[in-house]
Design a protein around this motif. Structure first.
Motif, short mmCIF file in Angstrom:
data_model
loop_
_atom_site.label_atom_id
_atom_site.label_comp_id
_atom_site.label_asym_id
_atom_site.label_seq_id
_atom_site.Cartn_x
_atom_site.Cartn_y
_atom_site.Cartn_z
N ALA A 102 -34.06 -45.48 0.29
CA ALA A 102 -33.02 -44.85 -0.52
C ALA A 102 -33.48 -43.52 -1.12
N LEU A 103 -34.75 -43.20 -0.99
CA LEU A 103 -35.31 -42.01 -1.63
C LEU A 103 -34.57 -40.71 -1.27
N PRO A 104 -34.25 -40.45 0.00
CA PRO A 104 -33.55 -39.19 0.31
C PRO A 104 -32.17 -39.09 -0.36
N VAL A 105 -31.44 -40.19 -0.40
CA VAL A 105 -30.11 -40.19 -1.01
C VAL A 105 -30.24 -39.95 -2.51
N LEU A 106 -31.16 -40.65 -3.14
CA LEU A 106 -31.36 -40.50 -4.58
C LEU A 106 -31.85 -39.10 -4.92
N SER A 107 -32.71 -38.56 -4.08
CA SER A 107 -33.23 -37.21 -4.29
C SER A 107 -32.11 -36.17 -4.20
N ASN A 108 -31.25 -36.29 -3.20
CA ASN A 108 -30.12 -35.36 -3.05
C ASN A 108 -29.17 -35.45 -4.24
N GLY A 112 -28.00 -32.60 -7.27
CA GLY A 112 -26.60 -32.19 -7.13
C GLY A 112 -26.00 -31.65 -8.42
N GLN A 113 -24.74 -31.24 -8.34
CA GLN A 113 -24.03 -30.64 -9.47
C GLN A 113 -23.40 -31.68 -10.39
N ASP A 114 -23.13 -32.87 -9.88
CA ASP A 114 -22.41 -33.89 -10.65
C ASP A 114 -23.36 -34.62 -11.61
N GLN A 115 -23.08 -34.52 -12.91
CA GLN A 115 -23.96 -35.12 -13.93
C GLN A 115 -24.04 -36.64 -13.81
N LEU A 116 -22.91 -37.32 -13.57
CA LEU A 116 -22.93 -38.78 -13.46
C LEU A 116 -23.75 -39.25 -12.27
N LEU A 117 -23.60 -38.55 -11.15
CA LEU A 117 -24.40 -38.92 -9.98
C LEU A 117 -25.88 -38.65 -10.24
N ARG A 118 -26.18 -37.57 -10.94
CA ARG A 118 -27.59 -37.30 -11.29
C ARG A 118 -28.14 -38.41 -12.17
N ASP A 119 -27.32 -38.88 -13.12
CA ASP A 119 -27.77 -39.97 -14.00
C ASP A 119 -28.06 -41.24 -13.21
N TRP A 120 -27.17 -41.59 -12.26
CA TRP A 120 -27.40 -42.80 -11.45
C TRP A 120 -28.60 -42.61 -10.53
N ALA A 121 -28.78 -41.41 -10.01
CA ALA A 121 -29.95 -41.14 -9.16
C ALA A 121 -31.23 -41.27 -9.98
N ARG A 122 -31.22 -40.73 -11.20
CA ARG A 122 -32.38 -40.83 -12.08
C ARG A 122 -32.72 -42.30 -12.33
N ARG A 123 -31.69 -43.09 -12.63
CA ARG A 123 -31.90 -44.53 -12.88
C ARG A 123 -32.47 -45.21 -11.63
N GLY A 124 -31.93 -44.89 -10.47
CA GLY A 124 -32.43 -45.48 -9.23
C GLY A 124 -33.88 -45.12 -8.95
N LEU A 125 -34.24 -43.87 -9.22
CA LEU A 125 -35.62 -43.44 -9.01
C LEU A 125 -36.56 -44.11 -10.02
N GLU A 126 -36.08 -44.29 -11.25
CA GLU A 126 -36.90 -45.01 -12.24
C GLU A 126 -37.14 -46.45 -11.79
N LEU A 127 -36.12 -47.09 -11.24
CA LEU A 127 -36.27 -48.46 -10.75
C LEU A 127 -37.19 -48.52 -9.53
N LEU A 128 -37.08 -47.53 -8.66
CA LEU A 128 -37.93 -47.48 -7.46
C LEU A 128 -39.40 -47.36 -7.85
N ASN A 129 -39.71 -46.47 -8.78
CA ASN A 129 -41.04 -46.36 -9.37
C ASN A 129 -42.17 -46.22 -8.36
N THR A 130 -41.94 -45.41 -7.33
CA THR A 130 -43.02 -45.08 -6.40
C THR A 130 -43.58 -43.72 -6.81
N LYS A 131 -44.68 -43.34 -6.21
CA LYS A 131 -45.28 -42.04 -6.52
C LYS A 131 -44.29 -40.91 -6.22
N GLU A 132 -43.60 -41.01 -5.07
CA GLU A 132 -42.62 -39.98 -4.70
C GLU A 132 -41.47 -39.93 -5.69
#
Length: 147
Positions: A102-108, A112-132
């Motif tokens: 899911a890293l590429p989708v969350l990264s994109n 992005g410009q949409d604040q809500l999508l950025r917030d959900w992506a941030r949350r997803g990346l925090e849950l993923l918790n890999t070095k990348e």
């Protein structure tokens, strides 16, 4: 009188007691008894598009149960989705899977410009918790102006 329905999927049967469950508007029980052949992912995605908020939540729960198995389908659905609310839900589900795929989708979404999508992506990346994921979060934080 007990009102039970039995949903069968891949040889597994699931019983739902309708007499103890909430009575849903718009014929939710009727819809489920008519279409027990649909797998949870398809049923859930369909329910998430209904106008009734309770049906939408029920659909979200169904998709959430199988999200890890259907990550590729979630990513594909996210890529073509036009409805903003549905896109947010799909990104939330993608993040909850905690898969490096899911890293590429969350990264994109994070850039992005949409604040809500950025917030959900941030949350997803925090849950993923890999070095990348941590690197992406750090880079995103460095680009933010001080508060």
């Amino acid at each position: 009188m007990s009102r039970l329905i039995q949903l069968c999927e891949n040889g597994n049967s699931h019983r739902i007691n309708l007499s103890t469950s909430r009575t849903y508007p718009h014929g939710w029980q009727r819809w489920h008894t008519k279409r027990p052949d649909l797998p949870p992912f398809a049923r859930g995605m369909s329910l998430m598009r209904k106008h009734d908020p309770q049906l939408q939540e029920d659909g979200f729960g169904l998709v959430q149960e199988v999200a890890a198995e259907r990550l590729d389908d979630l990513i594909a659905a996210y890529g073509v989705e036009q409805d903003h609310g549905m896109k947010c839900w799909l990104l939330e589900l993608i993040g909850e899977v905690r898969s490096p795929a899911a890293l590429p989708v969350l990264s994109n979404a994070l850039t992005g410009q949409d604040q809500l999508l950025r917030d959900w992506a941030r949350r997803g990346l925090e849950l993923l918790n890999t070095k990348e994921a941590r690197t992406l979060l750090w880079q995103e934080q460095q680009d933010q102006p001080p508060r």
